[in-house]
Design a protein around this motif. Structure first.
Motif, PDB file in Angstrom:
ATOM      1  N   LEU A  49      45.480  40.807  -3.446  1.00 43.63           N
ATOM      2  CA  LEU A  49      44.849  41.362  -1.955  1.00 43.63           C
ATOM      3  C   LEU A  49      43.899  40.113  -1.410  1.00 43.63           C
ATOM      4  O   LEU A  49      43.940  39.990   0.007  1.00 43.63           O
ATOM      5  N   LEU A  50      43.460  39.259  -2.185  1.00 38.46           N
ATOM      6  CA  LEU A  50      42.615  38.002  -1.661  1.00 38.46           C
ATOM      7  C   LEU A  50      43.092  36.810  -1.354  1.00 38.46           C
ATOM      8  O   LEU A  50      42.947  36.108  -0.434  1.00 38.46           O
ATOM      9  N   LEU A  51      44.392  36.933  -1.914  1.00 35.83           N
ATOM     10  CA  LEU A  51      45.168  35.373  -1.919  1.00 35.83           C
ATOM     11  C   LEU A  51      45.792  35.104  -0.476  1.00 35.83           C
ATOM     12  O   LEU A  51      45.566  33.876  -0.236  1.00 35.83           O
ATOM     13  N   GLU A  52      46.197  36.170   0.153  1.00 36.62           N
ATOM     14  CA  GLU A  52      46.861  35.613   1.607  1.00 36.62           C
ATOM     15  C   GLU A  52      45.589  35.062   2.524  1.00 36.62           C
ATOM     16  O   GLU A  52      46.122  34.158   3.223  1.00 36.62           O
ATOM     17  N   ASP A  53      44.596  35.251   2.270  1.00 34.88           N
ATOM     18  CA  ASP A  53      43.349  34.915   3.313  1.00 34.88           C
ATOM     19  C   ASP A  53      42.575  33.711   2.763  1.00 34.88           C
ATOM     20  O   ASP A  53      41.754  33.202   3.584  1.00 34.88           O
ATOM     21  N   LEU A  54      43.113  33.385   1.605  1.00 29.89           N
ATOM     22  CA  LEU A  54      42.168  32.155   1.061  1.00 29.89           C
ATOM     23  C   LEU A  54      42.719  30.772   1.349  1.00 29.89           C
ATOM     24  O   LEU A  54      41.634  29.715   1.229  1.00 29.89           O
ATOM     25  N   GLY A  55      43.886  30.643   2.005  1.00 29.45           N
ATOM     26  CA  GLY A  55      44.319  29.403   2.271  1.00 29.45           C
ATOM     27  C   GLY A  55      44.467  28.197   1.275  1.00 29.45           C
ATOM     28  O   GLY A  55      44.262  27.071   1.329  1.00 29.45           O
ATOM     29  N   VAL A  56      44.975  29.102  -0.045  1.00 33.10           N
ATOM     30  CA  VAL A  56      44.941  27.858  -1.191  1.00 33.10           C
ATOM     31  C   VAL A  56      46.381  27.491  -1.030  1.00 33.10           C
ATOM     32  O   VAL A  56      47.414  27.810  -0.419  1.00 33.10           O
ATOM     33  N   ASP A  57      46.444  26.435  -1.832  1.00 36.33           N
ATOM     34  CA  ASP A  57      47.953  25.529  -1.915  1.00 36.33           C
ATOM     35  C   ASP A  57      48.935  26.599  -2.282  1.00 36.33           C
ATOM     36  O   ASP A  57      48.850  27.041  -3.120  1.00 36.33           O
ATOM     37  N   GLU A  58      50.237  25.813  -2.101  1.00 39.10           N
ATOM     38  CA  GLU A  58      51.347  26.395  -2.285  1.00 39.10           C
ATOM     39  C   GLU A  58      51.550  26.703  -3.992  1.00 39.10           C
ATOM     40  O   GLU A  58      52.105  27.457  -4.405  1.00 39.10           O
ATOM     41  N   TRP A  59      51.144  25.458  -4.555  1.00 39.84           N
ATOM     42  CA  TRP A  59      51.426  25.640  -6.000  1.00 39.84           C
ATOM     43  C   TRP A  59      50.590  26.554  -6.586  1.00 39.84           C
ATOM     44  O   TRP A  59      50.899  27.310  -7.492  1.00 39.84           O
ATOM     45  N   GLU A  60      49.502  27.016  -6.152  1.00 42.86           N
ATOM     46  CA  GLU A  60      48.651  27.928  -6.651  1.00 42.86           C
ATOM     47  C   GLU A  60      49.170  29.324  -6.176  1.00 42.86           C
ATOM     48  O   GLU A  60      49.188  30.364  -7.303  1.00 42.86           O
ATOM     49  N   ILE A  61      49.721  29.567  -5.251  1.00 44.87           N
ATOM     50  CA  ILE A  61      50.436  30.715  -4.819  1.00 44.87           C
ATOM     51  C   ILE A  61      51.444  30.987  -5.835  1.00 44.87           C
ATOM     52  O   ILE A  61      51.551  32.235  -6.364  1.00 44.87           O
ATOM     53  N   ALA A  62      52.394  29.945  -5.878  1.00 39.51           N
ATOM     54  CA  ALA A  62      53.587  29.951  -6.889  1.00 39.51           C
ATOM     55  C   ALA A  62      53.230  30.381  -8.179  1.00 39.51           C
ATOM     56  O   ALA A  62      53.865  31.244  -8.876  1.00 39.51           O
ATOM     57  N   GLU A  63      51.842  29.740  -8.980  1.00 36.13           N
ATOM     58  CA  GLU A  63      51.650  30.081 -10.151  1.00 36.13           C
ATOM     59  C   GLU A  63      50.960  31.444 -10.343  1.00 36.13           C
ATOM     60  O   GLU A  63      51.584  32.298 -10.932  1.00 36.13           O
ATOM     61  N   PHE A  64      50.589  32.014  -9.189  1.00 40.53           N
ATOM     62  CA  PHE A  64      50.065  33.320  -9.177  1.00 40.53           C
ATOM     63  C   PHE A  64      51.234  34.550  -9.134  1.00 40.53           C
ATOM     64  O   PHE A  64      51.152  35.520  -9.948  1.00 40.53           O
ATOM     65  N   HIS A  65      52.235  34.014  -8.349  1.00 42.56           N
ATOM     66  CA  HIS A  65      53.384  34.938  -8.327  1.00 42.56           C
ATOM     67  C   HIS A  65      54.101  35.006  -9.841  1.00 42.56           C
ATOM     68  O   HIS A  65      54.634  36.248 -10.074  1.00 42.56           O
ATOM     69  N   TYR A  66      53.950  33.887 -10.485  1.00 46.03           N
ATOM     70  CA  TYR A  66      54.683  33.952 -11.677  1.00 46.03           C
ATOM     71  C   TYR A  66      53.954  34.662 -12.900  1.00 46.03           C
ATOM     72  O   TYR A  66      54.602  35.382 -13.464  1.00 46.03           O
ATOM     73  N   MET A  67      52.598  34.608 -12.637  1.00 42.75           N
ATOM     74  CA  MET A  67      51.638  35.377 -13.594  1.00 42.75           C
ATOM     75  C   MET A  67      51.863  36.717 -13.365  1.00 42.75           C
ATOM     76  O   MET A  67      51.916  37.459 -14.251  1.00 42.75           O
ATOM     77  N   LEU A  68      51.691  37.011 -11.936  1.00 43.43           N
ATOM     78  CA  LEU A  68      51.857  38.637 -11.615  1.00 43.43           C
ATOM     79  C   LEU A  68      53.368  39.090 -12.125  1.00 43.43           C
ATOM     80  O   LEU A  68      53.343  40.281 -12.476  1.00 43.43           O
ATOM     81  N   GLY A  69      54.281  38.531 -11.984  1.00 45.83           N
ATOM     82  CA  GLY A  69      55.662  38.730 -12.654  1.00 45.83           C
ATOM     83  C   GLY A  69      55.778  39.190 -14.277  1.00 45.83           C
ATOM     84  O   GLY A  69      56.429  39.833 -14.373  1.00 45.83           O
ATOM     85  N   VAL A  70      55.176  38.111 -14.665  1.00 51.27           N
ATOM     86  CA  VAL A  70      55.046  38.423 -16.228  1.00 51.27           C
ATOM     87  C   VAL A  70      54.320  39.577 -16.583  1.00 51.27           C
ATOM     88  O   VAL A  70      54.708  40.286 -17.657  1.00 51.27           O
ATOM     89  N   ALA A  71      53.201  39.767 -15.740  1.00 52.51           N
ATOM     90  CA  ALA A  71      52.126  40.816 -16.111  1.00 52.51           C
ATOM     91  C   ALA A  71      53.127  42.346 -15.913  1.00 52.51           C
ATOM     92  O   ALA A  71      53.158  43.009 -16.670  1.00 52.51           O
ATOM     93  N   TYR A  72      54.056  42.179 -14.703  1.00 55.51           N
ATOM     94  CA  TYR A  72      54.847  43.434 -14.225  1.00 55.51           C
ATOM     95  C   TYR A  72      56.093  43.442 -15.336  1.00 55.51           C
ATOM     96  O   TYR A  72      56.114  44.648 -15.852  1.00 55.51           O
ATOM     97  N   ALA A  73      56.368  42.372 -15.599  1.00 53.68           N
ATOM     98  CA  ALA A  73      57.642  42.638 -16.948  1.00 53.68           C
ATOM     99  C   ALA A  73      57.012  42.992 -17.935  1.00 53.68           C
ATOM    100  O   ALA A  73      57.756  43.735 -18.725  1.00 53.68           O
TER     101      ALA A  73
END
Length: 441
Positions: free
Chosen positions: A189-213
């Motif tokens: 919920l915080l990620l979108e407004d933080l303005g972090v780099d693309e690499w960090e967004i991609a890594e976060f999507h991967y982590m969340l995907g693993v947790a959901y799996a």
């Protein structure tokens, strides 16, 4: 001696962080030095303590007051912050344990005590993340996480994001899948407004995907892994692409789309071979074995599991999961002798590793060992295992082993006890699937 100008004003956050880490009350730290209310103002950097008070507080906490006068402590914060964030990026992107250990040592050696409180909090959060990656005593990590929780009211938005990612990772490795996902979703919920780099967004999507799996929420997992895969492919980060295909395969297997799962695993295997990522071959072969087990092709499953073990010779933790899976396949075909053989190997490996995070495997192995013994299932072992899975909120395993326990009771003509366990398996299965009302089934 501590200089009163500047540095004494900056030590409040350090004193608070260390006091909380040691689980020390303000009244205990302040006794004989200052009043608790005065200490409270110091910790919030509202007032600068005198040189004597600052030194006494630091000494009581077991900290070296002279460190605040070292050249490193009075160095350029901007330089340190950039170095720290570069290290953070490299550790997350490289995903190399040895490199992480090296960077962790470098950061710990840096005297960050008297830097700005915001820099110091980020430092604590990154140190915690590195320690999680390196591994070790989860009880120590829990204490560190509790200490960070005490400081959370002072975090900025980026630090709140890092804190929730850390919580998600901690609960994931501790087998608290529900809490893990809750923490990751808070971070999301915080990620979108933080303005972090693309690499960090991609890594976060991967982590969340693993947790959901891990929680069998396949559609959610696939959505996030695909986002990560798109970035990694564009950056030609082939190891990360391979990781994504493995998780995609896990999700497709859970959705019974076996053909697509095999295709994903074979893509991962091809990348592994072409780019000489041999250290990952064992994981891929394990997943192919698991797929064949789901498909009922047990001999193929055992073949790939055994090949996986040979490729995992450097990773004993990963070997433990494969040993459990081999025992499970032999249990399916009623080869009790082989089940006991592999359970013995797995339990011995678990004891040698002395890693609390692997306790779930131990309970599964002891349950399976007891179930396949000449004496039959030991009720105490079964109840202990199920209680452990409940404590960890792993409702999938609660349901699974309640079914196994219920089947054993049925075979012993204990029909009432069997029915109660089947009902419990059904209820926990619904909790696992997030079904609360019978109308939604």
């Amino acid at each position: 001696m501590i200089e009163e100008e500047g540095l004494s004003m900056k030590i409040g956050h350090v004193i608070r962080a260390e006091r909380v880490r040691q689980d020390m009350k303000q009244i205990v730290l302040a006794k004989g030095i200052c009043t608790p209310s005065y200490l409270s103002k110091i910790e919030r950097n509202l007032i600068a303590p005198s040189e004597d008070v600052a030194e006494l507080l630091l000494l009581r906490l077991g900290m070296d007051p002279e460190s605040f006068n070292s050249p490193a402590a009075q160095g350029n914060e901007e330089r340190f912050y950039k170095t720290m964030m570069d290290s953070y990026r490299n550790v997350i992107v490289k995903r190399d344990k040895a490199y992480t250990e090296q960077q962790l040592h470098i950061l710990i050696e840096e005297n960050a005590l008297s830097y700005d409180d915001s820099v110091y909090y980020t430092y604590l959060l990154i140190i915690f993340r590195f320690r999680l990656i390196v591994g070790g005593d989860l009880e120590e990590r829990r204490k560190e996480l509790d200490a960070l929780e005490e400081l959370a009211d002072y975090f900025d938005e980026f630090q709140v994001y890092l804190f929730n990612v850390n919580k998600g990772l901690f609960f994931y490795v501790s087998n608290f899948s529900v809490k893990s996902i809750e923490s990751f979703e808070t971070a999301y919920l915080l990620l979108e407004d933080l303005g972090v780099d693309e690499w960090e967004i991609a890594e976060f999507h991967y982590m969340l995907g693993v947790a959901y799996a891990a929680d069998d929420r396949t559609l959610h997992s696939i959505e996030h892994v695909r986002k990560a895969l798109s970035y990694f492919s564009g950056q030609f980060q082939m190891k990360r692409v391979m990781d994504c295909y493995i998780i995609m395969g896990v999700n497709q297997k859970q959705s019974t789309n076996y053909e697509a799962a095999l295709e994903s695993y074979l893509k991962a295997k091809q990348i592994c071979e072409e780019f000489r990522l041999s250290q990952n071959m064992g994981i891929i072969l394990h997943n192919i074995g698991s797929l064949y087990s789901f498909m009922g092709e047990n001999q193929k499953a055992i073949k790939f599991f055994n090949e996986s073990l040979n490729d995992k010779y450097e990773s004993k933790k990963e070997q433990l999961l494969t040993m459990l899976c081999i025992a499970m396949v032999h249990s399916k075909v009623k080869d009790h002798e082989r089940v006991l053989e592999w359970c013995d190997k797995g339990i011995q490996l678990y004891k040698n590793l002395k890693d609390e995070s692997l306790a779930s495997y131990f309970h599964e192995l002891t349950f399976l060992q007891s179930l396949n013994s000449e004496q039959g299932l030991d009720e105490k072992i079964a109840k202990t295992a199920i209680a452990y899975f409940k404590e960890k909120q792993n409702y999938q395993l609660v349901s699974k082993y309640c079914i196994a326990f219920g089947k054993w009771y049925f075979s012993m003509n204990k029909y009432k006890l069997s029915a109660l366990l089947y009902e419990e398996a059904h209820n926990y299965g619904n909790i696992y699937k997030n079904i609360t009302e019978w109308e939604d089934m």
